[in-house]
Design a protein around this motif. Structure first.
Motif, short mmCIF file in Angstrom:
data_model
loop_
_atom_site.label_atom_id
_atom_site.label_comp_id
_atom_site.label_asym_id
_atom_site.label_seq_id
_atom_site.Cartn_x
_atom_site.Cartn_y
_atom_site.Cartn_z
N UNK A 15 0.84 -1.18 0.00
CA UNK A 15 0.00 0.00 0.00
C UNK A 15 0.88 1.24 0.00
N UNK A 16 0.99 1.89 -1.15
CA UNK A 16 1.80 3.10 -1.25
C UNK A 16 0.91 4.33 -1.39
N UNK A 17 -0.31 4.25 -0.86
CA UNK A 17 -1.24 5.38 -0.90
C UNK A 17 -0.67 6.51 -0.05
N UNK A 18 -1.16 7.72 -0.21
CA UNK A 18 -0.66 8.83 0.62
C UNK A 18 -0.79 8.50 2.11
N UNK A 21 -2.34 9.62 7.82
CA UNK A 21 -2.44 10.52 8.96
C UNK A 21 -2.26 11.96 8.50
N UNK A 22 -1.19 12.21 7.72
CA UNK A 22 -0.89 13.58 7.31
C UNK A 22 -1.39 13.91 5.91
N UNK A 23 -1.60 12.90 5.05
CA UNK A 23 -2.04 13.14 3.69
C UNK A 23 -0.91 13.43 2.71
N UNK A 24 0.35 13.42 3.21
CA UNK A 24 1.49 13.68 2.34
C UNK A 24 1.79 12.47 1.46
N UNK A 25 2.46 12.71 0.35
CA UNK A 25 2.86 11.61 -0.54
C UNK A 25 3.86 10.70 0.17
N UNK A 26 3.79 9.43 -0.13
CA UNK A 26 4.63 8.43 0.53
C UNK A 26 5.78 8.04 -0.39
N UNK A 27 7.03 8.02 0.10
CA UNK A 27 8.16 7.64 -0.76
C UNK A 27 8.30 6.13 -0.96
N UNK A 28 7.42 5.33 -0.39
CA UNK A 28 7.48 3.89 -0.57
C UNK A 28 6.93 3.51 -1.94
N UNK A 29 7.39 2.39 -2.49
CA UNK A 29 6.92 1.89 -3.78
C UNK A 29 6.17 0.59 -3.56
N UNK A 30 4.95 0.50 -4.07
CA UNK A 30 4.17 -0.74 -3.96
C UNK A 30 4.89 -1.83 -4.76
N UNK A 31 4.99 -3.01 -4.17
CA UNK A 31 5.66 -4.13 -4.82
C UNK A 31 7.14 -4.22 -4.50
N UNK A 32 7.69 -3.24 -3.80
CA UNK A 32 9.10 -3.27 -3.41
C UNK A 32 9.24 -3.98 -2.06
N UNK A 33 10.39 -4.61 -1.85
CA UNK A 33 10.66 -5.24 -0.56
C UNK A 33 11.57 -4.32 0.24
N UNK A 34 11.35 -4.33 1.53
CA UNK A 34 12.13 -3.51 2.45
C UNK A 34 12.57 -4.37 3.63
N UNK A 35 13.73 -4.06 4.20
CA UNK A 35 14.21 -4.76 5.39
C UNK A 35 13.79 -3.94 6.61
#
Length: 91
Positions: A15-18, A21-35
């Motif tokens: 989920x890379x929706x804004x 809580x704040x409504x700001x754009x999210x720097x995460x990418x949907x489909x990416x893996x993170x540690x």
């Protein structure tokens, strides 16, 4: 999910929706893996999760944005070891 997720685990961003809580754009990418670097046992302000995850991007994210990936199973590999042959000296 906070019991199952720990530091060092891999999570998939689903989920890379804004920021909800704040409504700001999210720097995460949907489909990416993170540690996961840390699991903070604070309730998310949205009320949907009981922990926030630090994945090294910005600060902390609601755990509902991620799904835990299974840990890779170790596979034993047989290796051929080559040892030097001993030579006999004949005089």
């Amino acid at each position: 999910m906070s019991d199952a997720v720990g530091p060092g685990d891999l999570v998939l961003c689903v989920n890379a929706a804004p920021n909800h809580v704040t409504g700001r754009a999210v720097p995460l990418q949907a489909g990416e893996t993170y540690r996961v670097y840390a699991v903070m046992e604070f309730a998310c302000p949205c009320g949907r999760s009981d922990a926030l995850l630090d994945v090294g991007v910005d600060f902390a994210w609601c755990q509902t944005r991620f799904r835990l990936l299974p840990k890779p199973k170790a596979q034993a590999k047989t290796r051929r070891v080559s040892a030097p042959r001993e030579k006999e000296t004949i005089r």
